[in-house]
Motif scaffolding. Structure first.
Motif, PDB file in Angstrom:
ATOM      1  N   TYR A 285       1.042  -1.179  -0.016  1.00 20.43           N
ATOM      2  CA  TYR A 285       0.016  -0.041   0.033  1.00 20.43           C
ATOM      3  C   TYR A 285       0.900   1.307   0.078  1.00 20.43           C
ATOM      4  CZ  TYR A 285      -3.370  -3.554   1.311  1.00 20.43           C
ATOM      5  OH  TYR A 285      -3.896  -4.690   1.304  1.00 20.43           O
ATOM      6  N   ALA A 286       2.109   1.070  -0.075  1.00 23.33           N
ATOM      7  CA  ALA A 286       3.063   2.281  -0.083  1.00 23.33           C
ATOM      8  C   ALA A 286       2.774   2.929  -1.359  1.00 23.33           C
ATOM      9  CB  ALA A 286       4.612   1.671   0.032  1.00 23.33           C
ATOM     10  N   GLY A 287       3.076   4.402  -1.224  1.00 21.06           N
ATOM     11  CA  GLY A 287       2.993   5.340  -2.356  1.00 21.06           C
ATOM     12  C   GLY A 287       1.670   5.578  -2.806  1.00 21.06           C
ATOM     13  N   LYS A 288       0.523   5.080  -2.264  1.00 19.94           N
ATOM     14  CA  LYS A 288      -0.950   5.244  -2.534  1.00 19.94           C
ATOM     15  C   LYS A 288      -1.575   6.017  -1.726  1.00 19.94           C
ATOM     16  CE  LYS A 288      -0.546   0.580  -4.901  1.00 19.94           C
ATOM     17  NZ  LYS A 288      -0.796  -0.455  -4.737  1.00 19.94           N
ATOM     18  N   PRO A 289      -2.862   6.889  -2.237  1.00 14.08           N
ATOM     19  CA  PRO A 289      -3.652   7.481  -1.243  1.00 14.08           C
ATOM     20  C   PRO A 289      -4.424   6.242  -0.623  1.00 14.08           C
ATOM     21  CG  PRO A 289      -4.300   7.559  -3.620  1.00 14.08           C
ATOM     22  CD  PRO A 289      -3.012   7.316  -3.772  1.00 14.08           C
ATOM     23  N   LEU A 290      -4.471   6.492   0.666  1.00 17.47           N
ATOM     24  CA  LEU A 290      -5.064   4.985   1.232  1.00 17.47           C
ATOM     25  C   LEU A 290      -6.162   5.631   2.581  1.00 17.47           C
ATOM     26  CD1 LEU A 290      -4.481   2.117   1.685  1.00 17.47           C
ATOM     27  CD2 LEU A 290      -2.749   2.537   3.270  1.00 17.47           C
ATOM     28  N   LEU A 291      -7.030   4.866   2.501  1.00 16.94           N
ATOM     29  CA  LEU A 291      -7.980   4.859   3.545  1.00 16.94           C
ATOM     30  C   LEU A 291      -7.675   3.584   4.511  1.00 16.94           C
ATOM     31  CD1 LEU A 291     -10.748   6.125   5.011  1.00 16.94           C
ATOM     32  CD2 LEU A 291     -12.002   4.912   3.487  1.00 16.94           C
ATOM     33  N   MET A 292      -7.697   3.775   5.663  1.00 12.29           N
ATOM     34  CA  MET A 292      -7.299   2.594   6.620  1.00 12.29           C
ATOM     35  C   MET A 292      -8.241   2.764   7.763  1.00 12.29           C
ATOM     36  SD  MET A 292      -3.233   2.789   7.118  1.00 12.29           S
ATOM     37  CE  MET A 292      -2.905   1.341   7.492  1.00 12.29           C
ATOM     38  N   PHE A 293      -8.993   1.412   8.197  1.00 17.14           N
ATOM     39  CA  PHE A 293      -9.968   1.379   9.014  1.00 17.14           C
ATOM     40  C   PHE A 293      -9.376   0.441  10.269  1.00 17.14           C
ATOM     41  CE2 PHE A 293     -14.326  -0.724  10.080  1.00 17.14           C
ATOM     42  CZ  PHE A 293     -14.617  -0.282  11.309  1.00 17.14           C
ATOM     43  N   LYS A 370     -10.774   3.378  14.591  1.00 17.38           N
ATOM     44  CA  LYS A 370     -10.078   4.339  14.323  1.00 17.38           C
ATOM     45  C   LYS A 370      -9.918   4.392  12.710  1.00 17.38           C
ATOM     46  CE  LYS A 370      -8.063   6.051  18.252  1.00 17.38           C
ATOM     47  NZ  LYS A 370      -9.083   5.417  19.006  1.00 17.38           N
ATOM     48  N   VAL A 371      -9.772   5.584  12.151  1.00 17.02           N
ATOM     49  CA  VAL A 371      -9.861   5.666  10.937  1.00 17.02           C
ATOM     50  C   VAL A 371      -8.692   6.869  10.358  1.00 17.02           C
ATOM     51  CG1 VAL A 371     -11.003   6.671   8.749  1.00 17.02           C
ATOM     52  CG2 VAL A 371     -12.369   5.410  10.555  1.00 17.02           C
ATOM     53  N   TYR A 372      -7.884   6.352   9.579  1.00 14.98           N
ATOM     54  CA  TYR A 372      -7.062   7.048   8.927  1.00 14.98           C
ATOM     55  C   TYR A 372      -6.942   7.327   7.515  1.00 14.98           C
ATOM     56  CZ  TYR A 372      -5.223   4.692  13.310  1.00 14.98           C
ATOM     57  OH  TYR A 372      -5.075   3.747  14.254  1.00 14.98           O
ATOM     58  N   LEU A 373      -6.429   8.497   7.206  1.00 15.35           N
ATOM     59  CA  LEU A 373      -6.519   8.942   5.543  1.00 15.35           C
ATOM     60  C   LEU A 373      -4.899   9.197   5.336  1.00 15.35           C
ATOM     61  CD1 LEU A 373      -7.546   9.193   2.906  1.00 15.35           C
ATOM     62  CD2 LEU A 373      -8.222  11.692   3.531  1.00 15.35           C
ATOM     63  N   VAL A 374      -4.277   8.457   4.540  1.00 12.87           N
ATOM     64  CA  VAL A 374      -2.847   8.374   4.442  1.00 12.87           C
ATOM     65  C   VAL A 374      -2.363   9.091   2.918  1.00 12.87           C
ATOM     66  CG1 VAL A 374      -0.714   7.015   4.636  1.00 12.87           C
ATOM     67  CG2 VAL A 374      -2.964   6.395   5.666  1.00 12.87           C
ATOM     68  N   ASN A 375      -1.564   9.886   3.108  1.00 11.08           N
ATOM     69  CA  ASN A 375      -1.245  10.712   1.784  1.00 11.08           C
ATOM     70  C   ASN A 375      -0.051   9.424   1.305  1.00 11.08           C
ATOM     71  OD1 ASN A 375      -2.401  13.113   2.042  1.00 11.08           O
ATOM     72  ND2 ASN A 375      -0.793  13.684   3.800  1.00 11.08           N
ATOM     73  N   PRO A 376       0.089   9.615  -0.306  1.00  6.76           N
ATOM     74  CA  PRO A 376       1.347   8.838  -0.761  1.00  6.76           C
ATOM     75  C   PRO A 376       2.493   8.807  -0.256  1.00  6.76           C
ATOM     76  CG  PRO A 376       0.099   9.896  -2.401  1.00  6.76           C
ATOM     77  CD  PRO A 376      -0.521  10.603  -1.190  1.00  6.76           C
ATOM     78  N   ASP A 377       3.039   9.926   0.434  1.00 11.94           N
ATOM     79  CA  ASP A 377       4.195   9.871   1.373  1.00 11.94           C
ATOM     80  C   ASP A 377       4.234   9.080   2.446  1.00 11.94           C
ATOM     81  OD1 ASP A 377       3.117  11.637   2.849  1.00 11.94           O
ATOM     82  OD2 ASP A 377       4.518  13.253   2.448  1.00 11.94           O
ATOM     83  N   GLY A 378       3.054   8.794   3.197  1.00 15.20           N
ATOM     84  CA  GLY A 378       2.990   8.135   4.453  1.00 15.20           C
ATOM     85  C   GLY A 378       2.539   8.870   5.524  1.00 15.20           C
TER      86      GLY A 378
END
Length: 452
Positions: A285-293, A370-378
């Motif tokens: 999942y590195a380098g991608k816009p990511l929604l984590m639950f 918990k919910v996280y929104l992750v930028n491509p740079d982490g």
């Protein structure tokens, strides 16, 4: 699946069983059987005796023994084989449970004492209980067919009674596995089913006897009580040692930190066990816009949030958002799969398991969801209170996909222990609050070894 629609009963309390995992298998229990075999049999006698006695009185229908046993075996197989699913999906079991809840409430209304009986009872709790018990015994109960001890396949024409009995079996199987985990032992399911069947036969015909006398069952229960005391002491010591080891592991993964002490970025080398996809860490999942639950399969607030997050994932997935759900370390694979099925994660979220507990140690405060929104740079933003921040999350996902990174301004500690949060530790499965809405037999804890 919601693990308990009905509470599982236990009373203090050989002989054929059919091994539906691998074909017919004969088991016999007696004085020369091992303690583990006797204990599994004792558990079966407890669950069988209580459920085959109490549930028919509550819902007005006898349990179908073969369907219940099939549910036990299917649940156990689903725990061992991630590709196997029980015959009824979560929503079907929830629906049939709800229908029988209605039946139980209707029967309860019919059993209520009239004004003359109330005057006789005069507020005496024991008299009221005796009255209700006597009424339950005389009300009609629909008979189930004679068990054949053959495997069961629930087809499209399966009756509600068959589905309900199967659902109870799934619950009983989950409870049996939970007890085994407490003792760090895989008890033989055939001896457990043997106890279930023998106790069911005894309920139907009181002249029948169990293979092991009551004093033997009591003695083996006491021995396992002592074992549990030792196991608990060792578990506390082991947990302390593992926590120290975990803290050392994540110290190397933490990197730069934010003002609240949390890592400034998601470290994709963090271990994660794949459930719906192959994975050993988060590197895919590195380098991608990511929604984590981050969730627990036993958390009601997580179950409430999950469908809303699925909608968000499906809305933004075609636009480039990747979504992954991570179950907390205190869960097990079977529980995670059921939660995933119930939430309809398939096609929306990849499902992983924080089996190593590294993710939770680094990025959570011990509470879920918990919910996280992750930028491509982490770099990322934590939404610790999703229900209040849902619209902000959707707005910032859209901006992220349009090239504007999400920004988390940490001015105060991010620990949010609002009442909507639930501890991320997986909790044992007996019915809890859900049992209140169902025709629950006597309440039981996940420690029937202590039953006398």
């Amino acid at each position: 699946m919601k693990s308990k629609y009905f509470a599982l009963g236990a009373c203090a309390l050989a002989l054929t069983a059919c091994d539906m995992l691998g074909g017919p298998k004969q088991v016999v229990v007696g004085p020369n059987s091992t303690d583990d075999q006797k204990f599994a049999y004792m558990l079966g006698a407890q669950f069988g005796g209580q459920n085959f006695t109490m549930i028919p009185r509550q819902v007005g229908s006898e349990l179908y023994e073969d369907e219940l046993v099939q549910g036990i075996y299917d649940d156990i197989k689903a725990e061992k084989d991630s590709t196997f699913k029980v015959q009824l999906p979560a929503d079907s079991m929830q629906a049939v449970g709800a229908r029988f809840s209605v039946k139980a409430r209707e029967r309860m209304e019919k059993m209520k004492p009239d004004s003359a009986a109330i005057a006789t009872i005069n507020g005496d709790h024991l008299k009221m209980r005796a009255y209700m018990d006597s009424m339950a015994k005389v009300m009609p109960v629909e008979a189930a067919p004679v068990p054949t001890k053959a495997p069961v396949t629930l087809g499209a024409t399966a009756s509600d009674n068959q589905k309900f009995s199967y659902m109870i079996g799934v619950q009983v199987g989950a409870q049996f596995l939970s007890i085994g985990r407490q003792f760090n032992t895989e008890f033989d399911a055939d001896y457990f089913v043997l106890g279930v069947r023998e106790s069911a036969a005894k309920v139907r015909d009181t002249t029948k006897t169990l293979a092991l006398p009551e004093d033997s069952l009591k003695a083996v229960g006491e021995r396992f009580n002592e074992k549990m005391k030792v196991i608990r002491e060792e578990a506390v010591k082991k947990q302390q040692e593992e926590q120290k080891k975990l803290e050392a592991e994540v110290a190397e993964l933490k990197g730069e930190t934010l003002a609240n002490g949390m890592p400034a970025k998601i470290n994709y080398k963090v271990k994660a066990t794949g459930i719906s996809t192959k994975a050993e860490n988060l590197e895919a999942y590195a380098g991608k816009p990511l929604l984590m639950f981050y969730f627990s399969a036993t958390c009601g607030h997580c179950a409430h949030a999950a469908p809303q997050l699925v909608e968000i994932a499906k809305e933004f997935g075609p636009k480039g958002l990747i979504s992954v759900a991570i179950a907390s370390g205190g869960n097990n694979k079977s529980g995670i799969r059921r939660f995933s099925d119930d939430a309809k994660f398939e096609g929306a979220f990849d499902v992983l398991w924080d089996e190593s507990r590294q993710f939770g140690e680094l990025y959570s405060d011990g509470y879920v969801p918990k919910v996280y929104l992750v930028n491509p740079d982490g770099s990322y933003k934590l939404y610790a209170a999703f229900e209040r921040e849902k619209e902000d999350l959707k707005k910032e996902i859209a901006e992220l996909l349009n090239g504007k990174p999400v920004e988390w301004k940490v001015d105060t500690p991010a620990v949010d222990t609002a009442k909507v949060d639930t501890p991320a530790v997986a909790q044992p499965a007996p019915a809890k609050a859900e049992a209140k809405a169902a025709p629950a037999p006597a309440k039981t804890e996940a420690k029937p070894a202590e039953a006398k």
